[in-house]
Design a protein around this motif. Structure first.
Motif, PDB file in Angstrom:
ATOM      1  N   ALA A 295       0.820  -1.216   0.000  1.00  0.00           N
ATOM      2  CA  ALA A 295       0.000   0.000   0.000  1.00  0.00           C
ATOM      3  C   ALA A 295       0.855   1.268   0.000  1.00  0.00           C
ATOM      4  O   ALA A 295       0.502   2.258  -0.642  1.00  0.00           O
ATOM      5  N   ASP A 296       2.002   1.241   0.694  1.00  0.00           N
ATOM      6  CA  ASP A 296       2.885   2.414   0.731  1.00  0.00           C
ATOM      7  C   ASP A 296       3.354   2.785  -0.665  1.00  0.00           C
ATOM      8  O   ASP A 296       3.422   3.952  -1.028  1.00  0.00           O
ATOM      9  N   TYR A 297       3.702   1.785  -1.458  1.00  0.00           N
ATOM     10  CA  TYR A 297       4.230   2.022  -2.804  1.00  0.00           C
ATOM     11  C   TYR A 297       3.112   2.396  -3.767  1.00  0.00           C
ATOM     12  O   TYR A 297       3.263   3.307  -4.580  1.00  0.00           O
ATOM     13  N   LEU A 298       1.989   1.710  -3.682  1.00  0.00           N
ATOM     14  CA  LEU A 298       0.854   2.015  -4.555  1.00  0.00           C
ATOM     15  C   LEU A 298       0.362   3.439  -4.322  1.00  0.00           C
ATOM     16  O   LEU A 298       0.057   4.161  -5.265  1.00  0.00           O
ATOM     17  N   ARG A 299       0.339   3.867  -3.067  1.00  0.00           N
ATOM     18  CA  ARG A 299      -0.097   5.218  -2.708  1.00  0.00           C
ATOM     19  C   ARG A 299       0.838   6.275  -3.303  1.00  0.00           C
ATOM     20  O   ARG A 299       0.427   7.376  -3.622  1.00  0.00           O
TER      21      ARG A 299
END
Length: 75
Positions: free
Chosen positions: A23-27
């Motif tokens: 989620a950190d990277y997708l965000r």
């Protein structure tokens, strides 16, 4: 969109001492293909990038001019 067929990626993936939060990277706009390659253009799925290799991660951080401080990724 990968998640159409595969569903959402796992929340947390443990790679040794590294705790990876998809989620950190997708965000931040880092899509699936950044690490896994463009599987829509290959006749079969295979490992495109060695995401278990620190060199791959460091090169990506250098290209994007983002932090390489160890504590950012390694908890």
């Amino acid at each position: 969109e990968c998640s159409t067929c595969h569903g959402p990626p796992p929340d947390t993936k443990h790679l040794g001492a590294f705790e990876f939060q998809h989620a950190d990277y997708l965000r931040r706009g880092v899509g699936c293909a950044s690490c896994h390659g463009d599987v829509t253009r290959t006749p079969q799925v295979f490992k495109v990038n060695n995401v278990n290799n620190m060199g791959f991660c460091i090169n990506c951080h250098l290209e994007r001019n983002v932090s390489r401080d160890c504590s950012v990724c390694h908890y």
